[in-house]
Enzyme design. Structure first.
Site, PDB file in Angstrom:
ATOM      1  N   CYS A 184       0.802  -1.225   0.000  1.00  0.00           N
ATOM      2  CA  CYS A 184       0.000   0.000   0.000  1.00  0.00           C
ATOM      3  C   CYS A 184       0.835   1.274   0.000  1.00  0.00           C
ATOM      4  CB  CYS A 184      -0.951   0.001   1.192  1.00  0.00           C
ATOM      5  SG  CYS A 184      -2.092  -1.408   1.207  1.00  0.00           S
ATOM      6  N   HIS A 189      -3.270   7.173   1.319  1.00  0.00           N
ATOM      7  CA  HIS A 189      -3.713   5.841   0.920  1.00  0.00           C
ATOM      8  C   HIS A 189      -5.125   5.610   1.443  1.00  0.00           C
ATOM      9  CE1 HIS A 189      -4.199   1.614   0.521  1.00  0.00           C
ATOM     10  NE2 HIS A 189      -3.965   1.341   1.784  1.00  0.00           N
ATOM     11  N   ASN A 243     -10.142  -0.405  -0.782  1.00  0.00           N
ATOM     12  CA  ASN A 243      -8.694  -0.308  -0.659  1.00  0.00           C
ATOM     13  C   ASN A 243      -8.067  -0.982  -1.884  1.00  0.00           C
ATOM     14  OD1 ASN A 243      -5.984  -0.700  -0.055  1.00  0.00           O
ATOM     15  ND2 ASN A 243      -6.342  -1.246   2.085  1.00  0.00           N
TER      16      ASN A 243
END
Length: 320
Positions: free
Chosen positions: A111, A247, A277
């Site tokens: 990520c 993020h 996500n």
């Protein structure tokens, strides 16, 4: 020299699963997911691949920048979910784009990956090795999700985002990045090509496993710290920042970071309601949305911050 973002692009699959769809698979409901994560839908590949999404996002970024593929010197792809191990995803993208003068390689920081790719591009540009760089974050996370695990399947989606950096005269603010391998067990996914993997039955270790509470605590503590660390000594105050592009892991994480920085939530754009996500793709997808909506004006001050598996985290300051 510094690398200035001169174009952005993104791609997400048309097919999606909303929270009500997931409620038919695992014991959950729309209200529960929205309240805890902010996610409403997540887009899922059907015919797409990590490579094909990377190519499409890259084409859109190049078109937005007005730069031809032949002008690219370097292609960096951040991913841990490519269907291709060899050759690299970056080389596949180079081939499809016709970027015949570009070197390409992949990196994996999950990520935090797009941020690490951005920092790598800046280092190459500052050293004079390359002048025009394409950076991509792309993930097919649905291939690594155990759809019977409520703790992970509600969170993740597929997509790709890209940005083109071009060398200009200027001095960059030093980015800050960190890794802590001792906390790696908080978010794991084992290779399906490892030796001694189960021959019969389902290999559950090859799906993502996450200690959600540990990741949450890590993110809300480390992200504000690394943002302050990045701006320290620059003369740029936290409240000078126009947008914090984080993020897109969880709405509550973003809200907690805003609260700890004592900044208004309006400075923290979010789109995890639509995409979930998407790991290394989340920052460039959000950046592209902001760009195409006209939210970003020349001279705007931005901080990008990524955090995730490794554990790894970091932040970078840039002026649009």
């Amino acid at each position: 020299m510094i690398g200035k973002i001169c174009g952005t692009g993104s791609y997400v699959p048309a097919h999606f699963l909303d929270n009500n769809d997931l409620a038919k698979i695992v014991d959950t409901n729309d209200e529960w997911i929205r309240e805890r994560t902010g996610v409403v839908r997540r887009h899922i590949i059907v015919d797409e691949t990590t490579v094909s999404m990377s190519v499409e996002a890259s084409k859109r970024a190049l078109e937005n920048s007005g730069i031809d593929p032949e002008e690219l010197d370097l292609i960096l792809v951040s991913t841990f979910t490519s269907e291709v191990l060899l050759p690299s995803t970056a080389c596949e993208v180079q081939k499809e784009l016709g970027a015949v003068n570009a070197t390409g390689f992949d990196l994996n920081a999950a990520c935090t990956g797009f941020l690490f790719a951005y920092n790598t591009a800046q280092a190459y540009i500052a050293s004079g090795v390359y002048r025009t760089v394409l950076i991509i974050g792309a993930e097919s996370l649905s291939n690594t999700v155990n759809w019977e695990d409520r703790g992970t399947c509600i969170l993740f989606g597929d997509g790709a985002g890209a940005a083109v950096l071009k060398a200009e005269e200027g001095e960059a603010v030093r980015p800050v990045t960190h890794s802590d391998g001792s906390m790696g067990d908080a978010l794991t996914c084992m290779s399906r090509h490892r030796k001694n993997r189960p021959i019969e039955g389902e290999d559950l270790d090859s799906y993502m496993k996450m200690n959600g509470q540990a990741v949450f605590k890590f993110a809300v503590r480390c992200v504000p710290e690394v943002i302050r660390e990045t701006l320290e000594g620059t003369g740029i105050a936290v409240d000078d920042i126009d947008y914090f592009v984080l993020h897109q892991a969880n709405k509550r994480i973003v809200e907690s970071v805003a609260k700890r920085l004592k900044e208004d939530i309006s400075k923290f754009p979010m789109n995890m309601d639509e995409y979930g996500n998407t790991s290394s793709a989340s920052i460039p997808i959000l950046l592209d949305e902001m760009n195409r909506k006209g939210m970003l004006k020349r001279g705007d001050k931005l901080v990008m911050s990524g955090f995730g598996a490794g554990l790894s985290w970091g932040a970078a300051y840039l002026e649009w």
